[in-house]
Scaffold this motif. Sequence first.
Motif, PDB file in Angstrom:
ATOM      1  N   ILE A   1       4.161   5.393  -1.373  1.00  0.00           N
ATOM      2  CA  ILE A   1       4.180   5.861   0.028  1.00  0.00           C
ATOM      3  C   ILE A   1       3.071   6.868   0.275  1.00  0.00           C
ATOM      4  CG2 ILE A   1       5.854   7.748  -0.228  1.00  0.00           C
ATOM      5  CD1 ILE A   1       5.915   5.316   2.685  1.00  0.00           C
ATOM      6  N   ARG A   2       2.734   7.662  -0.747  1.00  0.00           N
ATOM      7  CA  ARG A   2       1.621   8.609  -0.602  1.00  0.00           C
ATOM      8  C   ARG A   2       0.289   7.880  -0.576  1.00  0.00           C
ATOM      9  NH1 ARG A   2       5.034  11.077  -4.485  1.00  0.00           N
ATOM     10  NH2 ARG A   2       3.642  10.560  -6.191  1.00  0.00           N
ATOM     11  N   ASP A   3       0.186   6.777  -1.316  1.00  0.00           N
ATOM     12  CA  ASP A   3      -1.062   6.021  -1.369  1.00  0.00           C
ATOM     13  C   ASP A   3      -1.334   5.227  -0.092  1.00  0.00           C
ATOM     14  OD1 ASP A   3      -1.517   7.004  -3.871  1.00  0.00           O
ATOM     15  OD2 ASP A   3      -0.820   5.216  -4.928  1.00  0.00           O
ATOM     16  N   ILE A   4      -0.296   4.974   0.699  1.00  0.00           N
ATOM     17  CA  ILE A   4      -0.491   4.262   1.971  1.00  0.00           C
ATOM     18  C   ILE A   4      -1.306   5.124   2.928  1.00  0.00           C
ATOM     19  CG2 ILE A   4       0.689   3.377   4.025  1.00  0.00           C
ATOM     20  CD1 ILE A   4       2.957   2.492   2.154  1.00  0.00           C
ATOM     21  N   GLY A   5      -1.132   6.428   2.843  1.00  0.00           N
ATOM     22  CA  GLY A   5      -1.889   7.335   3.702  1.00  0.00           C
ATOM     23  C   GLY A   5      -1.252   7.494   5.059  1.00  0.00           C
ATOM     24  N   PRO A   6      -2.038   7.898   6.057  1.00  0.00           N
ATOM     25  CA  PRO A   6      -1.486   8.177   7.393  1.00  0.00           C
ATOM     26  C   PRO A   6      -0.805   6.986   8.041  1.00  0.00           C
ATOM     27  CG  PRO A   6      -3.686   9.087   7.175  1.00  0.00           C
ATOM     28  CD  PRO A   6      -3.453   8.243   5.961  1.00  0.00           C
ATOM     29  N   SER A   7      -1.150   5.766   7.641  1.00  0.00           N
ATOM     30  CA  SER A   7      -0.542   4.579   8.252  1.00  0.00           C
ATOM     31  C   SER A   7       0.935   4.434   7.924  1.00  0.00           C
ATOM     32  CB  SER A   7      -1.287   3.315   7.807  1.00  0.00           C
ATOM     33  OG  SER A   7      -2.622   3.367   8.242  1.00  0.00           O
ATOM     34  N   SER A   8       1.446   5.253   6.994  1.00  0.00           N
ATOM     35  CA  SER A   8       2.867   5.161   6.666  1.00  0.00           C
ATOM     36  C   SER A   8       3.750   5.657   7.810  1.00  0.00           C
ATOM     37  CB  SER A   8       3.181   5.956   5.395  1.00  0.00           C
ATOM     38  OG  SER A   8       2.937   7.333   5.607  1.00  0.00           O
ATOM     39  N   ALA A   9       3.187   6.431   8.738  1.00  0.00           N
ATOM     40  CA  ALA A   9       3.974   6.943   9.870  1.00  0.00           C
ATOM     41  C   ALA A   9       3.157   6.834  11.151  1.00  0.00           C
ATOM     42  CB  ALA A   9       4.405   8.379   9.622  1.00  0.00           C
ATOM     43  N   PRO A  10       2.989   5.621  11.669  1.00  0.00           N
ATOM     44  CA  PRO A  10       2.224   5.472  12.917  1.00  0.00           C
ATOM     45  C   PRO A  10       3.040   5.929  14.119  1.00  0.00           C
ATOM     46  CG  PRO A  10       3.137   3.377  12.287  1.00  0.00           C
ATOM     47  CD  PRO A  10       3.491   4.349  11.184  1.00  0.00           C
ATOM     48  N   TYR A  11       2.360   6.079  15.232  1.00  0.00           N
ATOM     49  CA  TYR A  11       3.050   6.461  16.461  1.00  0.00           C
ATOM     50  C   TYR A  11       3.880   5.307  16.981  1.00  0.00           C
ATOM     51  CZ  TYR A  11      -0.297  10.299  16.763  1.00  0.00           C
ATOM     52  OH  TYR A  11      -1.050  11.403  16.515  1.00  0.00           O
ATOM     53  N   ASP A  12       5.000   5.636  17.577  1.00  0.00           N
ATOM     54  CA  ASP A  12       5.777   4.668  18.329  1.00  0.00           C
ATOM     55  C   ASP A  12       5.104   4.557  19.697  1.00  0.00           C
ATOM     56  OD1 ASP A  12       7.567   3.415  20.027  1.00  0.00           O
ATOM     57  OD2 ASP A  12       9.315   4.286  19.064  1.00  0.00           O
ATOM     58  N   VAL A  13       4.558   3.396  19.998  1.00  0.00           N
ATOM     59  CA  VAL A  13       3.751   3.223  21.210  1.00  0.00           C
ATOM     60  C   VAL A  13       4.552   3.531  22.462  1.00  0.00           C
ATOM     61  CG1 VAL A  13       2.420   1.570  22.568  1.00  0.00           C
ATOM     62  CG2 VAL A  13       2.256   1.561  20.079  1.00  0.00           C
TER      63      VAL A  13
END
Length: 196
Positions: A155-167
């Motif tokens: 989960i750390r290696d995924i980077g910022p994409s692990s928690a994108p904004y809810d559009v």
Amino acid sequence: MEELNLLARGMLGDKVAGVDGIQEVRVHLLQLTSEMPGGNKVTGIKGSNGRQPSRFQDFHGVWVEGSNHHDFPDKDPSDRPASPAKLFEKKYYNKNRRTASSRTEAVNIIEAARLQTRSKICVERLMQVSGYKGYFFMTCPSPVDRAPYPHMRYIRDIGPSSAPYDVMHLVLQNNVSNLWRLFSGVWKDSNQAPHK
């Protein structure tokens, strides 16, 4: 975190439809969807008062004196009017993407300042410049927090994409309210002058 770590490690003894015998199954959390404040809490992002508020793209804002926040025009207003520097362009959105390694590098700088007992103002400035708050349990944990959960590294290696904004929340909570302020004539610029 303990349950996610166990699921990522794998569980032996599961029966999988269409496969003979007992299988080992691993479950990985790939993404957390949230509105912006919730996503900032999960990822340890500084948020809207940071110089780099985007958790996906590396672009810098310009400090607006007297308003205590950063503004994000496409060109730097402090440069000469004839040739202002471009701060960012949306058509090159993927050019300066934040990554897991860039987040770790920024957090290490903040935490090193804390270890050196630098002033709170210095640490706060580093947080505003980078957009991160420091070590964060799920996305960028300290070495002490990392040790008990070795299988959560993915989960750390995924980077910022692990928690994108809810559009939906991004549009409804931010853009719609700002559009209403603009249409009703109460939107104000950095000089506190209303737009008509």
